[in-house]
Enzyme design. Sequence first.
Site, PDB file in Angstrom:
ATOM      1  N   CYS A 125       0.838  -1.200   0.000  1.00 57.03           N
ATOM      2  CA  CYS A 125       0.000   0.000   0.000  1.00 57.03           C
ATOM      3  C   CYS A 125       0.880   1.259   0.000  1.00 57.03           C
ATOM      4  O   CYS A 125       1.469   1.575  -1.025  1.00 57.03           O
ATOM      5  CB  CYS A 125      -0.984  -0.062   1.155  1.00 57.03           C
ATOM      6  SG  CYS A 125      -2.450   0.924   0.838  1.00 57.03           S
ATOM      7  N   HIS A 177      -3.541  -5.246   0.519  1.00 59.60           N
ATOM      8  CA  HIS A 177      -2.887  -5.768   1.723  1.00 59.60           C
ATOM      9  C   HIS A 177      -2.950  -7.298   1.720  1.00 59.60           C
ATOM     10  O   HIS A 177      -3.900  -7.869   2.276  1.00 59.60           O
ATOM     11  CB  HIS A 177      -3.600  -5.242   2.977  1.00 59.60           C
ATOM     12  CG  HIS A 177      -3.383  -3.782   3.210  1.00 59.60           C
ATOM     13  ND1 HIS A 177      -2.365  -3.298   3.984  1.00 59.60           N
ATOM     14  CD2 HIS A 177      -4.069  -2.703   2.754  1.00 59.60           C
ATOM     15  CE1 HIS A 177      -2.421  -1.971   4.007  1.00 59.60           C
ATOM     16  NE2 HIS A 177      -3.448  -1.588   3.269  1.00 59.60           N
ATOM     17  N   GLU A 192      -1.440  -9.309   3.455  1.00 62.87           N
ATOM     18  CA  GLU A 192      -1.244  -9.900   4.790  1.00 62.87           C
ATOM     19  C   GLU A 192      -2.551 -10.356   5.438  1.00 62.87           C
ATOM     20  O   GLU A 192      -2.551 -11.257   6.269  1.00 62.87           O
ATOM     21  CB  GLU A 192      -0.519  -8.908   5.722  1.00 62.87           C
ATOM     22  CG  GLU A 192      -1.292  -7.661   6.139  1.00 62.87           C
ATOM     23  CD  GLU A 192      -1.120  -6.480   5.197  1.00 62.87           C
ATOM     24  OE1 GLU A 192      -0.821  -6.718   4.003  1.00 62.87           O
ATOM     25  OE2 GLU A 192      -1.303  -5.325   5.635  1.00 62.87           O
TER      26      GLU A 192
END
Length: 608
Positions: A403, A530, A532
């Site tokens: 990001c 993202h 993650e």
Amino acid sequence: MKQGKMKYVLVSGGVVSGLGKGVTASSIGLILKACGLRVTCIKIDPYLNTDAGTMSPFEHGEVFVLDDGGEVDLDLGNYERFLDIKLTRDNNITTGKIYQSVLDKERRGDYLGKTVQVVPHVTDAIQEWIERVAAIPVDGKDGSPDVCVIELGGTIGDFESMPFTEALSQFSVRVGASNFCLIHVSLVPVLNVVGEQKTKPTQHSVRALRNLGLTPHILACRSTTELDDNVIDKLSQFCNVAVENIITLYDVSNIWRVPLLLKEQRAHEAILKVLNLSGVTNKSSLEGWTSRANLCDRLHIPVRVAMVGKYTGLSDSYLSVLKALLHASVACHRKLTVDWVPASDLEDETKKESPKDYKAAWNLLKGADAVLVPGGFGDRGVEGKILAANYARENKIPYLGICLGMQISVVEFARSVLGLEDANSTEFDPETPNPCVIFMPEGSKTHMGGTMRLGSRRTYFQVKDCKSAKLYGNRSFIDERHRHRYEVNPDMVPQLEKAGLLFTGKDETGQRMEIIELPTHPYYVGVQFHPEFTSRPGRPSALFVGLIAAACGQLDILLRKSESKSFGFISRSGGSAITPYQNGHSLKHANNLIDGIYSHGNGNGLHV
Ligand code: GLN
């Protein structure tokens, strides 16, 4: 299990905060799932904020983002990772949300002239919310889950949780005895002088719980060591909980051992008994978790990752990134070391003001096998992040920018390679003549919390022959979660591409840049999303695996395997460290890793 009445497991906490109630609740969910039950979770946060979106990650830990764009408490991340489920924004209840729904109803006149009160209107709203949300399927299958784990945030006795404890007390009666199990997580401290395990704090918090109309069925006691038998007897007697229902959560080497610890002490059997489910379910099996926990403890070859962010000492602010790094490192059989590099310490100003910090930051960066710049808001440390991206690019150190981490690498490239010295993001320099990152909101421009591009969005790969597409298993598109307002300026893309920065992933309009790559670099990848948030212990995020694999010399084999998609063994020579691919046991690992990353044919992108 045959569809029956919904069963509820409430997890409360006593004595102190920070007992790991979230991990305990997730682990309880996991051991029940391992018995064949379909499990969902609800987290109750008694604060007034409507959601976590406007809360500082440096005070409360990271804001976790869901597929539906919900910005929620980080515990929902634990649930998703442990249970491999996808929750909705409504799975996070806050006082703000409940009062908002009650007040909306009041304004609509739904209360028909009645005085609107905490009891019964707020307490009813809480119970109705729980029943409604518990029924939402979260595991990709149709039909309601079997069990809903409800975690009550805060500590029993907190003033602000009162409407919730009252509602839950009523709820236990409403759903009936065999449908409600209360697990109280408490602390048994050990006094250093005598080394004695003290039960009094737990006794008091159980008493507080009973005063609120809640009766614990199971005690989960956090302690540094196993509880002595006489301590368990004492707790049983004074708290009125059966000896076999007292579990010790003593300190373990890694959090994947928590569910194993619960299982060893037969916590699942105790819960199933309370819920009248004994015999209905399968025998709990947690093989994958056991072998991963063991593997994690055995790893010794290090991989060092420099995390260049706003570092304030609270690692929870980057929790999902850390988890994703861990999943990827374990998959690559490496012991993860994260070096926190405060971005602003890399800047020239620090060199003048605090040369020691400057040197320390650069030493950490230069000692790293990989560099990661995570997401972020606000301009502090941005120039330091740009310096880190520059260092990784020029020195061919594996780099992942997430990001903001992607946006600053585009700024860095524009400045250093295109020679546009004043290039910047308009977030940091609204007047820049070379705005390579600009405000491109999907929603409102005026309301905080409403301007972001939030939740799952689709990215289409632009070319097949790029690292990210291969790492994602050669799919044509992927769905990943977003949380941002700014994006790469599409007008500057041709210029950047001509100079060698490739935009290998874009949205369906081709206007929003999702993935950047430098093909001439061993691993230089930036993503607007993202990744993650969707990493799982047994199914690590593809781009994190790419980063770690590149950092320890395993990327080539991974990419070649993806190309051939044969998943056969490709021998690898060279490199002084023993790679997982150099012996028989490791061959299995290599294939597992590849299978783990690529086995996501759910037609909905690769959810790793
Ligand atoms: N501040 C940037 C934006 O709003 C990046 C956000 C992020 O990293 N999550 O676009």
